[in-house]
Enzyme design. Sequence first.
Site, PDB file in Angstrom:
ATOM      1  N   GLY A 282       0.757  -1.237  -0.177  1.00 34.00           N
ATOM      2  CA  GLY A 282       0.233  -0.170  -0.175  1.00 34.00           C
ATOM      3  C   GLY A 282       0.701   1.495  -0.179  1.00 34.00           C
TER       4      GLY A 282
ATOM      5  CG  ASP B  81      -5.599  -9.112  -5.493  1.00 37.94           C
ATOM      6  OD1 ASP B  81      -4.957  -8.623  -4.274  1.00 37.94           O
ATOM      7  OD2 ASP B  81      -6.119  -9.843  -5.882  1.00 37.94           O
TER       8      ASP B  81
ATOM      9  CE1 TYR C  97     -10.208  -0.973   6.954  1.00 37.49           C
ATOM     10  CE2 TYR C  97     -11.158  -0.852   9.378  1.00 37.49           C
ATOM     11  CZ  TYR C  97     -10.617  -0.790   8.799  1.00 37.49           C
ATOM     12  OH  TYR C  97      -9.130   0.436   8.866  1.00 37.49           O
TER      13      TYR C  97
ATOM     14  CB  ALA D  51     -14.265  -9.461  11.718  1.00 41.50           C
ATOM     15  CB  ALA D  52     -10.068  -8.226   7.949  1.00 31.67           C
TER      16      ALA D  52
ATOM     17  CB  SER E 233      -8.697  -0.193  12.153  1.00 34.85           C
ATOM     18  OG  SER E 233      -9.219   0.202  12.474  1.00 34.85           O
TER      19      SER E 233
ATOM     20  CG  ASN F  58       0.128   1.076   4.440  1.00 37.08           C
ATOM     21  OD1 ASN F  58      -0.068   1.203   5.491  1.00 37.08           O
ATOM     22  ND2 ASN F  58      -0.092   1.384   3.249  1.00 37.08           N
TER      23      ASN F  58
END
Length: 256
Positions: free
Chosen positions: A13, A63, A157, A159-160, A142, A90
Amino acid sequence: MKRFSLKTAIITGGGSGIGKEVAKRLVAEGANVVIGGRNADKLAQAAQEIDRTGQHIRYLAGDIALPSTAQGLVELAEQAFGGVDILINNAGIFNPKPFLDLSEQEYDQFLNVILKGKFFMAQAAAKAMQKRGGGAIVQTGSLWALQAVAATPSSAYSAANAGVHALTKNLAIELASANIRINTVAPAVVETPVYHTFMTEEQVKETLPSFNQFHPLGRNGQPADIAEAILFFASEQAAWITGTVLPVDGGVMAGK
C-alpha cells in the site's frame, strides 16, 4: 549516520496515504525501499515523488491477496538491494456497510486483502529477514478492531483487523528467536485517499471534517501522525518492543 542507513524496506500500500508517507521518510533517512500496490501507474508516480533519483526506490504492482505478490516483492528487494530488513505491512481497504447488507464477496475481499495479505506478506518477508539475522515488521491495524463505531459500520473490516492484531502477538512469540520484531499501529480516522474509494470528492469534503470531534484531541489524523509511530517501531529505538498494538488515535481509546 542516518537512522535507516543500509536498510531495505518493503511497504505494501505504498502508492498513497500512510504507505507513501512512510516510504518518503524511510528514503530520507537512508533506506532503500520497495513499494507495492495494485496500480502500476500510481506506483510509478509515487516512486518519482519518493526518490527523484530512482536509486533507492523500486515498485511492483499486484494484488496483495495473492501470496505470489508478496513473494514478488521480496524477490525484487533481494535482487535490487540485497535483502529485506523491514516490512511495513500496510495495504488495506475500507468501505463502511451495515452488517445485514454485506455480501460474501465483500466479506472475502476484506479478509483477503487485510488479513490473508498481511499474513503471507509477513511470512515471505520473515523468511528473507532470517538470512539477514533479523528484522522488523510493522503493521497497520485499526482502531475499529478495538472499538466499534456506530457512524461507520465495519464488521468484516473490523474482524479482519482483529486478526491482524492477533497475528502481531503470535508472530512476536514465534519469530523472537529469529530476532524479528513485529508491532502494529491502530489508527483512528486518518485523512488519506482511501475515502475516495467509496465517496465522491464532494462527500469526502463534507464528511471528513465531521469526524474531527470524534477524537478527543479535536482533529482527524494525517499520514504523518501514523508514519512517525511506524518509523519508531521499525527503528532500533524500539529494539526491546515486540507484540504490541499501539492506538494512534487522537485519544479515542482513552474514553468518551
